[in-house]
Design a protein around this motif. Structure first.
Motif, PDB file in Angstrom:
ATOM      1  N   ASP A 417      -0.908  14.165  65.829  1.00 39.64           N
ATOM      2  CA  ASP A 417      -0.409  14.858  67.014  1.00 39.64           C
ATOM      3  C   ASP A 417      -0.665  13.996  68.239  1.00 39.64           C
ATOM      4  O   ASP A 417      -1.790  13.521  68.461  1.00 39.64           O
ATOM      5  CB  ASP A 417      -1.108  16.216  67.176  1.00 39.64           C
ATOM      6  CG  ASP A 417      -0.725  17.176  66.063  1.00 39.64           C
ATOM      7  OD1 ASP A 417       0.384  17.046  65.527  1.00 39.64           O
ATOM      8  OD2 ASP A 417      -1.549  18.055  65.723  1.00 39.64           O
ATOM      9  N   ASP A 418       0.380  13.792  69.035  1.00 35.93           N
ATOM     10  CA  ASP A 418       0.246  13.048  70.277  1.00 35.93           C
ATOM     11  C   ASP A 418      -0.635  13.830  71.236  1.00 35.93           C
ATOM     12  O   ASP A 418      -0.388  15.024  71.489  1.00 35.93           O
ATOM     13  CB  ASP A 418       1.624  12.792  70.896  1.00 35.93           C
ATOM     14  CG  ASP A 418       1.551  11.877  72.097  1.00 35.93           C
ATOM     15  OD1 ASP A 418       1.159  12.360  73.177  1.00 35.93           O
ATOM     16  OD2 ASP A 418       1.882  10.690  71.949  1.00 35.93           O
ATOM     17  N   SER A 419      -1.662  13.183  71.749  1.00 35.40           N
ATOM     18  CA  SER A 419      -2.613  13.886  72.614  1.00 35.40           C
ATOM     19  C   SER A 419      -1.973  14.361  73.916  1.00 35.40           C
ATOM     20  O   SER A 419      -2.468  15.294  74.561  1.00 35.40           O
ATOM     21  CB  SER A 419      -3.796  12.961  72.935  1.00 35.40           C
ATOM     22  OG  SER A 419      -3.351  11.767  73.567  1.00 35.40           O
ATOM     23  N   THR A 420      -0.870  13.755  74.314  1.00 39.31           N
ATOM     24  CA  THR A 420      -0.211  14.128  75.574  1.00 39.31           C
ATOM     25  C   THR A 420       0.850  15.199  75.362  1.00 39.31           C
ATOM     26  O   THR A 420       0.833  16.248  76.017  1.00 39.31           O
ATOM     27  CB  THR A 420       0.443  12.884  76.216  1.00 39.31           C
ATOM     28  OG1 THR A 420      -0.542  11.877  76.398  1.00 39.31           O
ATOM     29  CG2 THR A 420       1.061  13.253  77.572  1.00 39.31           C
ATOM     30  N   ARG A 424       4.131  16.040  66.688  1.00 41.39           N
ATOM     31  CA  ARG A 424       3.594  15.469  65.456  1.00 41.39           C
ATOM     32  C   ARG A 424       4.568  14.431  64.880  1.00 41.39           C
ATOM     33  O   ARG A 424       5.728  14.737  64.592  1.00 41.39           O
ATOM     34  CB  ARG A 424       3.334  16.562  64.422  1.00 41.39           C
ATOM     35  CG  ARG A 424       2.740  16.067  63.111  1.00 41.39           C
ATOM     36  CD  ARG A 424       2.296  17.222  62.252  1.00 41.39           C
ATOM     37  NE  ARG A 424       1.201  17.961  62.875  1.00 41.39           N
ATOM     38  CZ  ARG A 424       0.677  19.088  62.373  1.00 41.39           C
ATOM     39  NH1 ARG A 424       1.160  19.581  61.256  1.00 41.39           N
ATOM     40  NH2 ARG A 424      -0.306  19.703  62.990  1.00 41.39           N
ATOM     41  N   THR A 425       4.063  13.211  64.705  1.00 44.25           N
ATOM     42  CA  THR A 425       4.855  12.130  64.124  1.00 44.25           C
ATOM     43  C   THR A 425       4.000  11.355  63.132  1.00 44.25           C
ATOM     44  O   THR A 425       2.775  11.483  63.109  1.00 44.25           O
ATOM     45  CB  THR A 425       5.361  11.156  65.210  1.00 44.25           C
ATOM     46  OG1 THR A 425       4.229  10.590  65.875  1.00 44.25           O
ATOM     47  CG2 THR A 425       6.267  11.876  66.215  1.00 44.25           C
ATOM     48  N   GLN A 433       7.805  14.967  62.130  1.00 45.55           N
ATOM     49  CA  GLN A 433       7.665  15.798  60.925  1.00 45.55           C
ATOM     50  C   GLN A 433       8.817  16.786  60.833  1.00 45.55           C
ATOM     51  O   GLN A 433       9.374  17.012  59.776  1.00 45.55           O
ATOM     52  CB  GLN A 433       6.326  16.546  60.947  1.00 45.55           C
ATOM     53  CG  GLN A 433       6.025  17.263  59.649  1.00 45.55           C
ATOM     54  CD  GLN A 433       4.791  18.114  59.735  1.00 45.55           C
ATOM     55  OE1 GLN A 433       4.716  19.011  60.572  1.00 45.55           O
ATOM     56  NE2 GLN A 433       3.812  17.817  58.902  1.00 45.55           N
ATOM     57  N   CYS A 434       9.191  17.399  61.931  1.00 47.17           N
ATOM     58  CA  CYS A 434      10.331  18.325  61.973  1.00 47.17           C
ATOM     59  C   CYS A 434      11.071  18.093  63.285  1.00 47.17           C
ATOM     60  O   CYS A 434      10.613  18.515  64.349  1.00 47.17           O
ATOM     61  CB  CYS A 434       9.859  19.773  61.865  1.00 47.17           C
ATOM     62  SG  CYS A 434      11.204  20.988  61.955  1.00 47.17           S
ATOM     63  N   LYS A 435      12.220  17.449  63.229  1.00 45.28           N
ATOM     64  CA  LYS A 435      12.937  17.083  64.449  1.00 45.28           C
ATOM     65  C   LYS A 435      13.522  18.285  65.178  1.00 45.28           C
ATOM     66  O   LYS A 435      13.861  18.200  66.374  1.00 45.28           O
ATOM     67  CB  LYS A 435      14.048  16.097  64.117  1.00 45.28           C
ATOM     68  CG  LYS A 435      15.098  16.604  63.152  1.00 45.28           C
ATOM     69  CD  LYS A 435      16.125  15.523  62.840  1.00 45.28           C
ATOM     70  CE  LYS A 435      17.167  15.997  61.841  1.00 45.28           C
ATOM     71  NZ  LYS A 435      17.944  17.139  62.338  1.00 45.28           N
ATOM     72  N   ASP A 436      13.671  19.432  64.476  1.00 43.87           N
ATOM     73  CA  ASP A 436      14.256  20.623  65.106  1.00 43.87           C
ATOM     74  C   ASP A 436      13.217  21.506  65.777  1.00 43.87           C
ATOM     75  O   ASP A 436      13.562  22.413  66.520  1.00 43.87           O
ATOM     76  CB  ASP A 436      15.022  21.444  64.062  1.00 43.87           C
ATOM     77  CG  ASP A 436      16.186  20.680  63.476  1.00 43.87           C
ATOM     78  OD1 ASP A 436      16.821  19.919  64.241  1.00 43.87           O
ATOM     79  OD2 ASP A 436      16.463  20.836  62.275  1.00 43.87           O
ATOM     80  N   LYS A 441       6.679  19.986  64.475  1.00 40.16           N
ATOM     81  CA  LYS A 441       5.830  20.388  63.362  1.00 40.16           C
ATOM     82  C   LYS A 441       6.577  21.409  62.516  1.00 40.16           C
ATOM     83  O   LYS A 441       7.245  22.299  63.035  1.00 40.16           O
ATOM     84  CB  LYS A 441       4.521  21.020  63.849  1.00 40.16           C
ATOM     85  CG  LYS A 441       3.690  20.144  64.767  1.00 40.16           C
ATOM     86  CD  LYS A 441       2.491  20.926  65.273  1.00 40.16           C
ATOM     87  CE  LYS A 441       1.694  20.105  66.289  1.00 40.16           C
ATOM     88  NZ  LYS A 441       0.549  20.873  66.838  1.00 40.16           N
ATOM     89  N   HIS A 442       6.445  21.286  61.198  1.00 46.31           N
ATOM     90  CA  HIS A 442       6.956  22.333  60.318  1.00 46.31           C
ATOM     91  C   HIS A 442       6.103  23.579  60.475  1.00 46.31           C
ATOM     92  O   HIS A 442       4.865  23.500  60.514  1.00 46.31           O
ATOM     93  CB  HIS A 442       6.906  21.887  58.853  1.00 46.31           C
ATOM     94  CG  HIS A 442       7.966  20.889  58.489  1.00 46.31           C
ATOM     95  ND1 HIS A 442       9.309  21.114  58.676  1.00 46.31           N
ATOM     96  CD2 HIS A 442       7.874  19.649  57.935  1.00 46.31           C
ATOM     97  CE1 HIS A 442       9.994  20.072  58.258  1.00 46.31           C
ATOM     98  NE2 HIS A 442       9.139  19.163  57.810  1.00 46.31           N
ATOM     99  N   GLU A 443       6.749  24.712  60.559  1.00 50.03           N
ATOM    100  CA  GLU A 443       6.053  25.998  60.628  1.00 50.03           C
ATOM    101  C   GLU A 443       6.685  26.894  59.573  1.00 50.03           C
ATOM    102  O   GLU A 443       7.840  27.277  59.680  1.00 50.03           O
ATOM    103  CB  GLU A 443       6.168  26.593  62.030  1.00 50.03           C
ATOM    104  CG  GLU A 443       5.483  25.712  63.083  1.00 50.03           C
ATOM    105  CD  GLU A 443       5.713  26.192  64.506  1.00 50.03           C
ATOM    106  OE1 GLU A 443       6.372  27.238  64.668  1.00 50.03           O
ATOM    107  OE2 GLU A 443       5.221  25.534  65.432  1.00 50.03           O
TER     108      GLU A 443
END
Length: 594
Positions: A417-420, A424-425, A433-436, A441-443
């Motif tokens: 997870d990008d701290s800023t 999530r990449t 992880q989930c572009k949409d 993030k996938h949920e």
């Protein structure tokens, strides 16, 4: 023969397996050394009306099986070397002999066997043995495999040919009174360091022998066998007692013939009646030594792994492991020589001079995990190329992240997870992880069919915990926008550990008793690894063995990552999480908690 209860259950499991689709795999009986695998298979084959072919890789195993046959002996024969009873209904043969085209052709002239029994089936997938089995399988023969050690020390896979249908392990055999729990005393050779010996699958024998002799292994062996030692009961080491080698019948396992010869001479010098048996010992002399050992005329046999398979010596009540080994199979076979029960035999002692008992366990998971050999390129090594950011090999093997493979991280995405931004990449390829999803993030939320679907995209992954539930699945409605699915009505507490591409291990139960359950990655239903709840320590040992198999089967490029201590959950071997399961997939890692 009056079959024991577990032998009847084993035969019933075989019959059930033969009558149901198997996907090209054949039933495998996993039974501890000394529990009667040979007679169990003969009992299972007794109802076969057609021809039966019994195959083994050693002549001792062939003759042992033939001598154990109690029915239709007049209809049985041996096909091995100069023996050629190929016209008999029940034939006991060696792989080496029947790998010769003329011998196999001559056997098949009298009819294709209805059943082929493969003794020590962990050897069956070797190339020379598959040359014998493949035409028999193609001709429609049923197979039955036997082994005490469903493992291989190379990258060949057993699971493409076999599926375990019944197991009767070391602990079950001891608790049922069919085997004796050995007591082990570890007395390491001073100044010997096995890490300085080369070898990939096991230690290089010649180098090992030289270093053992340089460390005065012979003197240490004889000296320790003359002392009273503190020994601990195996496999749990939950009891200890003072024991000595005096008056016992010993099998001494060495690394080389030279070590065996020197050890036997040194033992004779201090009053033992010792002999040497090795691969060069003529059959008649070997048989004479066995008879003398059984009658007590000889009380020590030194051998470099000559008596690990195909020898039944219930008189043995002392096993001396005078060599280290990386092979759990070899270790179990050595210890198993002393576990058999015999009239007048009080206990069994194991003297471990190289720490093998600290490295290996006698408890095995009745499960097969495939190897990682490439079936396309020579040497079995995958050759990956980048295709759309993924790593692909011509054999069909693929990994989700080529950049991860190049970075030595095993070819799997590592999500951060990008701290800023909080997004999530993958830290290697920067793929979301989930572009949409707004957070990338996938949920997930549970859907029908024991599956879960991302709330933002069309990704669907298995929901492995659902198959362990009792009653209807209850989910918070409407689904909360978070990576949690609340599960209720579980029968028992569930703990789990992720084996990534090999699935998940569950421990179902409490802190005293639990059932180990394995859910392979592509399986629909979990597979219990015991008949029911067992003691917690026993369940954990079974899980640990499955983890060991997964680690060994891990592809070579990932194995290096694991050795470096950064392989993810698989490295936290016994770090089970209560009420939790973790599952890794190409789309990332999600968690379920009750």
């Amino acid at each position: 023969m009056i079959p024991r209860d577990y032998q009847i259950r084993a035969a019933e499991a075989c019959a059930a397996a033969w009558s149901s689709p198997s996907g090209g795999r054949h039933p495998l009986l996993v039974m501890a050394t000394g529990t009667g695998k040979t007679k169990t298979a003969l009992f299972a084959a007794q109802g076969t009306r057609g021809r039966v072919l019994w195959l083994a890789h050693r002549k001792e195993l062939v003759h042992q099986a033939r001598n154990s046959l109690w029915y239709d002996r007049a209809q049985s024969g041996v096909v091995m070397a100069n023996e050629n009873g190929c016209d008999k209904r029940i034939v006991f043969g060696s792989f080496r002999t029947l790998s010769q085209p003329k011998r196999m052709e001559e056997y098949l002239k009298h009819g294709v066997p209805d059943l082929v029994v493969v003794d020590e089936a962990h050897h069956s997938v070797a190339a020379e043995n598959m040359k014998v089995l493949q035409p028999l399988i193609a001709a429609g023969a049923r197979l039955l495999g036997l082994t005490a050690t469903p493992d291989r020390d190379d990258d060949l896979s057993l699971e493409d040919l076999w599926v375990p249908v019944f197991s009767f392990g070391f602990v079950e055999a001891i608790e049922s009174g069919f085997l004796m729990a050995p007591y082990v005393a570890v007395e390491r050779i001073p100044g010997f360091d096995e890490t300085q010996v080369g070898g990939r699958r096991d230690y290089n024998v010649d180098e090992l022998g030289e270093k053992l002799l340089a460390a005065h292994v012979v003197e240490h062996t004889v000296g320790i066998m003359g002392r009273t030692l503190t020994a601990h009961r195996m496999p749990r080491k939950d009891d200890s007692t003072q024991m000595s080698a005096d008056g016992r019948h010993a099998l001494v396992f060495t690394a080389t013939v030279e070590q065996a010869q020197l050890t036997a001479k040194a033992l004779c010098d201090v009053g033992w009646r010792a002999k040497v048996v090795c691969h060069k010992t003529p059959k008649r002399e070997r048989d004479d030594i066995l008879v003398a050992f059984q009658k007590g005329h000889i009380n020590a046999v030194c051998n470099p792994a000559a008596y690990t398979e195909g020898v039944d010596l219930p008189e043995c009540d002392l096993v001396v492991v005078a060599r280290p080994t990386k092979s759990r199979t070899l270790y179990v076979q050595m210890i198993g020589r002393g576990a058999r029960i015999n009239a007048g035999k009080r206990d069994t002692m194991v003297i471990d001079l190289a720490g093998a008992s600290e490295m290996h366990s006698l408890i095995s998971a009745p499960a097969l995990i495939g190897g990682s050999r490439c079936k396309t390129f020579p040497g079995g090594v995958h050759q990956f190329v980048e295709v759309d950011g993924k790593a692909k090999c011509e054999c069909g093997a693929r990994l989700p992240c080529y950049a991860s493979l190049e970075a030595g991280a095993g070819g799997l995405h590592t999500w951060v997870d990008d701290s800023t931004t909080g997004r999530r990449t993958c830290k290697h390829c920067s793929k979301p992880q989930c572009k949409d999803s707004p957070s990338w993030k996938h949920e997930y939320t549970p859907i029908a069919g024991h599956r879960r679907q991302c709330m933002w995209c069309d990704v669907i992954v298995p929901n492995p915990l659902a198959s362990l539930q009792s009653g209807e699945r209850q989910v918070v409605e409407p689904p909360e926008p978070a990576a949690w699915a609340l599960l209720h009505t579980l029968r028992d507490p569930v703990e789990a550990i992720n084996l990534d591409e090999h699935g998940i291990i569950y421990l179902v139960g409490g802190q005293k008793r639990a059932t180990p359950v394995w859910l392979p990655r592509r399986a629909k239903n979990p597979r219990p690894l015991t008949d029911g709840p067992v003691e917690r320590w026993h369940a954990e040992e079974i899980c640990a063995d499955l983890i060991r198999k997964a680690r060994k089967a891990w592809d070579p490029w990932k194995r290096e990552v694991l050795a470096g201590g950064s392989g993810g959950d698989i490295n936290r071997a016994m770090d089970f999480r209560r009420y939790a399961a973790v599952r890794a997939a190409e789309t990332g890692v999600s968690e379920w908690r009750r």
